[in-house]
Design a protein around this motif. Sequence first.
Motif, mmCIF file in Angstrom:
data_model
loop_
_atom_site.group_PDB
_atom_site.id
_atom_site.type_symbol
_atom_site.label_atom_id
_atom_site.label_comp_id
_atom_site.label_asym_id
_atom_site.label_seq_id
_atom_site.Cartn_x
_atom_site.Cartn_y
_atom_site.Cartn_z
ATOM 1 N N GLU A 211 2.777 -0.398 -4.372
ATOM 2 C CA GLU A 211 3.404 0.558 -3.467
ATOM 3 C C GLU A 211 4.787 1.006 -3.935
ATOM 4 O O GLU A 211 5.230 2.095 -3.607
ATOM 5 C CB GLU A 211 3.492 -0.031 -2.058
ATOM 6 C CG GLU A 211 2.123 -0.096 -1.415
ATOM 7 C CD GLU A 211 2.011 -1.217 -0.387
ATOM 8 O OE1 GLU A 211 2.910 -1.342 0.464
ATOM 9 O OE2 GLU A 211 1.030 -1.977 -0.452
ATOM 10 N N GLN A 212 5.468 0.165 -4.728
ATOM 11 C CA GLN A 212 6.839 0.505 -5.130
ATOM 12 C C GLN A 212 6.922 1.104 -6.524
ATOM 13 O O GLN A 212 7.867 1.807 -6.853
ATOM 14 C CB GLN A 212 7.757 -0.740 -5.103
ATOM 15 C CG GLN A 212 7.765 -1.521 -3.814
ATOM 16 C CD GLN A 212 6.701 -2.617 -3.808
ATOM 17 O OE1 GLN A 212 5.557 -2.383 -4.161
ATOM 18 N NE2 GLN A 212 7.084 -3.820 -3.408
ATOM 19 N N THR A 241 -1.910 -6.311 1.686
ATOM 20 C CA THR A 241 -1.668 -5.287 2.691
ATOM 21 C C THR A 241 -2.811 -4.274 2.761
ATOM 22 O O THR A 241 -3.576 -4.096 1.813
ATOM 23 C CB THR A 241 -0.372 -4.489 2.388
ATOM 24 O OG1 THR A 241 -0.595 -3.670 1.234
ATOM 25 C CG2 THR A 241 0.809 -5.404 2.146
ATOM 26 N N ARG A 243 -2.442 -1.115 2.766
ATOM 27 C CA ARG A 243 -2.220 -0.013 1.811
ATOM 28 C C ARG A 243 -2.709 -0.368 0.417
ATOM 29 O O ARG A 243 -3.237 0.475 -0.306
ATOM 30 C CB ARG A 243 -0.727 0.367 1.789
ATOM 31 C CG ARG A 243 -0.306 0.998 3.110
ATOM 32 C CD ARG A 243 1.134 1.420 3.081
ATOM 33 N NE ARG A 243 1.372 2.427 2.046
ATOM 34 C CZ ARG A 243 2.562 2.951 1.785
ATOM 35 N NH1 ARG A 243 3.611 2.560 2.463
ATOM 36 N NH2 ARG A 243 2.691 3.860 0.844
ATOM 37 N N GLN A 244 -2.509 -1.625 0.026
ATOM 38 C CA GLN A 244 -3.044 -2.057 -1.279
ATOM 39 C C GLN A 244 -4.566 -1.945 -1.268
ATOM 40 O O GLN A 244 -5.175 -1.458 -2.222
ATOM 41 C CB GLN A 244 -2.636 -3.508 -1.574
ATOM 42 C CG GLN A 244 -1.137 -3.657 -1.844
ATOM 43 C CD GLN A 244 -0.667 -5.100 -1.743
ATOM 44 O OE1 GLN A 244 -1.408 -6.004 -1.355
ATOM 45 N NE2 GLN A 244 0.599 -5.327 -2.087
ATOM 46 N N PHE A 247 -5.641 1.698 -1.538
ATOM 47 C CA PHE A 247 -5.473 2.168 -2.912
ATOM 48 C C PHE A 247 -6.647 1.715 -3.781
ATOM 49 O O PHE A 247 -7.240 2.505 -4.527
ATOM 50 C CB PHE A 247 -4.147 1.624 -3.489
ATOM 51 C CG PHE A 247 -3.883 2.040 -4.915
ATOM 52 C CD1 PHE A 247 -3.094 3.140 -5.206
ATOM 53 C CD2 PHE A 247 -4.455 1.323 -5.970
ATOM 54 C CE1 PHE A 247 -2.862 3.524 -6.527
ATOM 55 C CE2 PHE A 247 -4.236 1.705 -7.292
ATOM 56 C CZ PHE A 247 -3.440 2.806 -7.569
#
Length: 280
Positions: A211-212, A241, A243-244, A247
Amino acid sequence: SAERRGHEQALYDESLGHDAEQRLLIENALRLAIERDQLELHYQPKVELASGRIIGVEALARWRDRTTGEWIAPDRFIAVAEESGLILVLGAWALREACRQNREWAAQGLPPLVVAVNLSAVQLQQSDLPSVVRRILAETGMPAEYLELELTESAIMEYPEQANLLLRELKSLGVKLSIDDFGTGYSSLAYLSRFPVDLLKIDRSFINALEQDSSAAAIATSIIAMAHQLGLQVIAEGVETERQLAFLQRHGCDQIQGYYFSKPLAAADLGWLLTQDRRL
Ligand code: C2E
Ligand code: CA
Ligand code: CA
Ligand code: CA
């Protein structure tokens, strides 16, 4: 005995300055723990993204400190086991215990699971490893296709030619082979694809940075695409997470493992989780 209590206390005495001395204390305590059957395996689910179902588990060694009742993480004792050669005993124990447990779950009528066991570089240097694995499969009645062996990229690259021969022998037994912690070494996927492996595990550090860090995301994306072109399945470790997960789903990763779905669990707890048929 007083002597043993002494050892156990010293094991956690942070003020002990001498590395060698500390290693020896851990080594002796670990040797006793193996002899006395005080190690356990915990199991972390691997989830297939297409179905959302648990299709396998990774077996992770745990050592319970008898004085505090706390689990001692493998990071604290695997290196000592490798340096002292105890890893050969520990490794064979882990293989046997994982196979035995897999058969126990099957006997309970739970859906079939692939159980993955970590192999150390030291084990890969033992030419009798294939016969050790063959014997354990026979003794436990484990069908080879339910056993997966996880090897790190660096373990394979230590003596690549020797590893290649050994992996071919292991593969001929019918077990699955996977490359652990992929992306942390310097070997190319093209080179690694010459080894008879089935699965690639993307290292947690990339998943963590998704994410970063746009380059971590780019690397993860291209690992997935290239692995698929080479006929390998891909699993991501350390997924924590939503979001991971999103993805990885978007980029066609095959399986995930990580705290987002479950931490490593004691065998009984994993068995219970399986009866719940919990989906991702
Ligand atoms: P590994 O093979 O890379 O195993 C994955 C490690 O990541 C495990 O740590 C697991 O508990 C942890 N993990 C899983 N999901 C997450 C997550 O979402 N977030 C974070 N932060 N961590 C996660 P563990 O159990 O402490 O094991 C550490 C290492 O010790 C293993 O790394 C493996 O290299 C070694 N190890 C453990 N058991 C054995 C064994 O039986 N034999 C050998 N040779 N090595 C072992
Ligand atoms: Ca592993
Ligand atoms: Ca790993
Ligand atoms: Ca790792």
